[in-house]
Scaffold this motif. Structure first.
Motif, PDB file in Angstrom:
ATOM      1  N   VAL A 112       0.843  -1.204   0.000  1.00 20.61           N
ATOM      2  CA  VAL A 112       0.000   0.000   0.000  1.00 20.61           C
ATOM      3  C   VAL A 112       0.876   1.252   0.000  1.00 20.61           C
ATOM      4  N   PRO A 113       0.768   2.100  -1.021  1.00 24.56           N
ATOM      5  CA  PRO A 113       1.549   3.338  -1.020  1.00 24.56           C
ATOM      6  C   PRO A 113       0.958   4.363  -0.062  1.00 24.56           C
ATOM      7  N   ALA A 114       1.815   5.050   0.669  1.00 28.93           N
ATOM      8  CA  ALA A 114       1.393   6.115   1.594  1.00 28.93           C
ATOM      9  C   ALA A 114       0.174   5.708   2.415  1.00 28.93           C
ATOM     10  N   PRO A 115       0.260   4.650   3.188  1.00 32.07           N
ATOM     11  CA  PRO A 115      -0.916   4.171   3.925  1.00 32.07           C
ATOM     12  C   PRO A 115      -1.315   5.086   5.074  1.00 32.07           C
ATOM     13  N   ARG A 116      -2.588   5.014   5.421  1.00 28.52           N
ATOM     14  CA  ARG A 116      -3.124   5.670   6.617  1.00 28.52           C
ATOM     15  C   ARG A 116      -3.313   4.590   7.678  1.00 28.52           C
ATOM     16  N   VAL A 117      -2.740   4.812   8.841  1.00 31.20           N
ATOM     17  CA  VAL A 117      -2.733   3.807   9.899  1.00 31.20           C
ATOM     18  C   VAL A 117      -3.176   4.446  11.205  1.00 31.20           C
ATOM     19  N   ALA A 118      -3.971   3.704  11.992  1.00 30.93           N
ATOM     20  CA  ALA A 118      -4.369   4.166  13.324  1.00 30.93           C
ATOM     21  C   ALA A 118      -3.890   3.169  14.367  1.00 30.93           C
ATOM     22  N   ASP A 119      -3.294   3.685  15.435  1.00 29.91           N
ATOM     23  CA  ASP A 119      -2.869   2.885  16.578  1.00 29.91           C
ATOM     24  C   ASP A 119      -3.741   3.295  17.758  1.00 29.91           C
ATOM     25  N   LEU A 120      -4.559   2.376  18.254  1.00 30.18           N
ATOM     26  CA  LEU A 120      -5.524   2.691  19.301  1.00 30.18           C
ATOM     27  C   LEU A 120      -5.000   2.258  20.671  1.00 30.18           C
ATOM     28  N   ILE A 182      -5.824  -0.627  11.005  1.00 24.39           N
ATOM     29  CA  ILE A 182      -6.042  -0.202  12.393  1.00 24.39           C
ATOM     30  C   ILE A 182      -5.394  -1.260  13.273  1.00 24.39           C
ATOM     31  N   VAL A 183      -4.520  -0.842  14.153  1.00 23.64           N
ATOM     32  CA  VAL A 183      -3.831  -1.783  15.037  1.00 23.64           C
ATOM     33  C   VAL A 183      -4.056  -1.350  16.478  1.00 23.64           C
ATOM     34  N   SER A 184      -4.050  -2.327  17.375  1.00 19.85           N
ATOM     35  CA  SER A 184      -4.266  -1.983  18.772  1.00 19.85           C
ATOM     36  C   SER A 184      -3.763  -3.091  19.699  1.00 19.85           C
ATOM     37  N   ASN A 185      -3.153  -2.653  20.778  1.00 18.09           N
ATOM     38  CA  ASN A 185      -2.857  -3.530  21.910  1.00 18.09           C
ATOM     39  C   ASN A 185      -3.680  -2.995  23.079  1.00 18.09           C
ATOM     40  N   PRO A 186      -4.974  -3.327  23.112  1.00 16.58           N
ATOM     41  CA  PRO A 186      -5.874  -2.753  24.121  1.00 16.58           C
ATOM     42  C   PRO A 186      -5.792  -3.529  25.438  1.00 16.58           C
ATOM     43  N   PRO A 187      -6.443  -3.037  26.478  1.00 13.76           N
ATOM     44  CA  PRO A 187      -6.564  -3.846  27.698  1.00 13.76           C
ATOM     45  C   PRO A 187      -7.296  -5.145  27.369  1.00 13.76           C
ATOM     46  N   TYR A 188      -6.838  -6.275  27.946  1.00 14.43           N
ATOM     47  CA  TYR A 188      -7.530  -7.527  27.655  1.00 14.43           C
ATOM     48  C   TYR A 188      -7.480  -8.536  28.816  1.00 14.43           C
ATOM     49  N   LEU A 228     -12.437   1.595   8.043  1.00 16.51           N
ATOM     50  CA  LEU A 228     -11.452   0.908   7.209  1.00 16.51           C
ATOM     51  C   LEU A 228     -11.838   1.001   5.734  1.00 16.51           C
ATOM     52  N   VAL A 229     -10.846   1.184   4.881  1.00 18.80           N
ATOM     53  CA  VAL A 229     -11.091   1.152   3.444  1.00 18.80           C
ATOM     54  C   VAL A 229     -11.337  -0.298   3.032  1.00 18.80           C
ATOM     55  N   PRO A 230     -11.926  -0.546   1.860  1.00 15.82           N
ATOM     56  CA  PRO A 230     -12.043  -1.927   1.385  1.00 15.82           C
ATOM     57  C   PRO A 230     -10.656  -2.579   1.341  1.00 15.82           C
ATOM     58  N   GLY A 231     -10.551  -3.746   1.908  1.00  7.39           N
ATOM     59  CA  GLY A 231      -9.255  -4.416   1.955  1.00  7.39           C
ATOM     60  C   GLY A 231      -8.394  -3.997   3.129  1.00  7.39           C
ATOM     61  N   GLY A 232      -8.888  -3.068   3.950  1.00  4.09           N
ATOM     62  CA  GLY A 232      -8.123  -2.624   5.108  1.00  4.09           C
ATOM     63  C   GLY A 232      -8.120  -3.670   6.213  1.00  4.09           C
ATOM     64  N   TRP A 233      -7.080  -3.635   7.033  1.00  2.00           N
ATOM     65  CA  TRP A 233      -6.891  -4.655   8.065  1.00  2.00           C
ATOM     66  C   TRP A 233      -7.126  -4.098   9.463  1.00  2.00           C
ATOM     67  N   LEU A 234      -7.729  -4.930  10.306  1.00  2.00           N
ATOM     68  CA  LEU A 234      -7.792  -4.681  11.749  1.00  2.00           C
ATOM     69  C   LEU A 234      -6.960  -5.755  12.428  1.00  2.00           C
ATOM     70  N   LEU A 235      -5.940  -5.338  13.181  1.00  2.00           N
ATOM     71  CA  LEU A 235      -5.014  -6.261  13.832  1.00  2.00           C
ATOM     72  C   LEU A 235      -4.993  -5.966  15.322  1.00  2.00           C
ATOM     73  N   LEU A 236      -5.230  -6.997  16.130  1.00  2.00           N
ATOM     74  CA  LEU A 236      -5.416  -6.817  17.566  1.00  2.00           C
ATOM     75  C   LEU A 236      -4.532  -7.758  18.364  1.00  2.00           C
ATOM     76  N   GLU A 237      -3.864  -7.210  19.381  1.00  2.00           N
ATOM     77  CA  GLU A 237      -3.196  -8.073  20.355  1.00  2.00           C
ATOM     78  C   GLU A 237      -4.228  -8.471  21.415  1.00  2.00           C
ATOM     79  N   HIS A 238      -4.055  -9.684  21.964  1.00  2.00           N
ATOM     80  CA  HIS A 238      -5.003 -10.164  22.967  1.00  2.00           C
ATOM     81  C   HIS A 238      -4.310 -11.152  23.894  1.00  2.00           C
ATOM     82  N   GLY A 239      -5.068 -11.695  24.844  1.00  2.00           N
ATOM     83  CA  GLY A 239      -4.524 -12.625  25.816  1.00  2.00           C
ATOM     84  C   GLY A 239      -4.198 -13.983  25.216  1.00  2.00           C
TER      85      GLY A 239
END
Length: 284
Positions: A112-120, A182-188, A228-239
């Motif tokens: 993906v060129p020049a991606p937009r990313v969110a870290d929650l 969108i990526v996140s290492n939230p409380p879990y 998320l755009v079409p094809g966009g990823w949600l990646l989550l850390e968990h227990g």
């Protein structure tokens, strides 16, 4: 007057008290005012005397470590994905296993060129800054509900010279636009989990998440499709035991290619999926 303790004897004594060998070395370097990576110096000079003032500092640091305080808080920094981050009790101590999440995000964003990313729930800014460092062309948004955490993260970004947009907010509630990832290492951790006692020096709000530990993961999965755009990823850390539950949440929310990645110990530590469709072609 007794002879001063030499360095190797001070280390041996710390280990006898119950301090991990690697931790003891890092704390001794801290007490001596030397960089944490200067272990070669420590090996080469282990027969030198430990100055009394440094001995007192080392003894106090070992006591705090034995009380459960993270080494990163005692030294004031943590290495993460090739970056040196300043950390303190206002933020979660970044774990090496979270680098799994960063590596996976970079893999997903590679085409993906020049991606937009969110870290929650950015905390110290570890994930956002690692992504900004690896992908200078990315527009990275880092969100946290804690002003204290954002102060730590923003200072890390300024010191490292990395461009990240810092925003106070409740997950994606005020996030602008859509994202390629969108990526996140939230409380879990479950609110009644006995392991929380051993983590008492770290902010509880960054650790515990309701009766089953899934409260914040549910909220993020519910909010993410609209951002998320079409094809966009949600990646989550968990227990360690939550992969199946998180995968089920992702599938129920309409995500595809749902899968998990393993951490350094071989445990399914991160789960994610992609929104239906393909990334739109890059603008000309």
């Amino acid at each position: 007057m007794s002879e001063p303790t030499i360095l190797r004897h001070a280390l041996a004594r710390a280990q006898q008290r119950g301090v991990d060998r690697t931790d003891a070395r890092m704390l001794l370097l801290q007490a001596l005012g030397r960089p944490a990576h200067d272990r070669a110096w420590l090996f080469a000079h282990d027969d030198e005397p430990l100055p009394p003032q440094a001995a007192a500092v080392f003894d106090a640091l070992c006591g705090r470590r034995l009380d459960g305080e993270p080494v990163a808080y005692l030294t004031g920094h943590r290495e993460f994905h090739g970056l040196t981050l300043a950390v303190d009790a206002r933020v979660l101590d970044p774990r090496p296993d979270t680098e799994t999440l960063v590596d996976w995000a970079l893999e997903c964003l590679a085409p993906v060129p020049a991606p937009r990313v969110a870290d929650l729930g950015t905390g110290s800014g570890a994930i956002a800054l690692a992504l900004a460092h690896a992908r200078p062309d990315a527009w990275v948004l880092a969100v946290d509900a804690s002003d204290d955490a954002l102060a730590v993260a923003r200072a890390n970004g300024e010191r490292l010279g990395l461009s990240v947009q810092w925003q106070r907010g409740d997950w994606l509630a005020s996030a602008p636009g859509n994202f390629d990832a969108i990526v996140s290492n939230p409380p879990y951790i479950r609110a009644d989990d006995a392991h929380l006692a051993a983590l008492r020096h770290e902010p509880l709000s960054a650790l515990a998440s309701g009766a089953d530990g899934l409260r914040d993961l549910r909220a993020i999965v519910a909010q993410a499709p609209a951002h998320l755009v079409p094809g966009g990823w949600l990646l989550l850390e968990h227990g360690w035991d939550q992969a199946a539950d998180v995968q089920a949440l992702l599938r129920a929310a309409g995500f595809e290619q749902v899968q998990s990645r393993h951490d350094l110990a071989g445990i399914a530590r991160c789960s994610g999926g992609t929104m239906p469709g393909k990334h739109p072609p890059p603008m000309k």
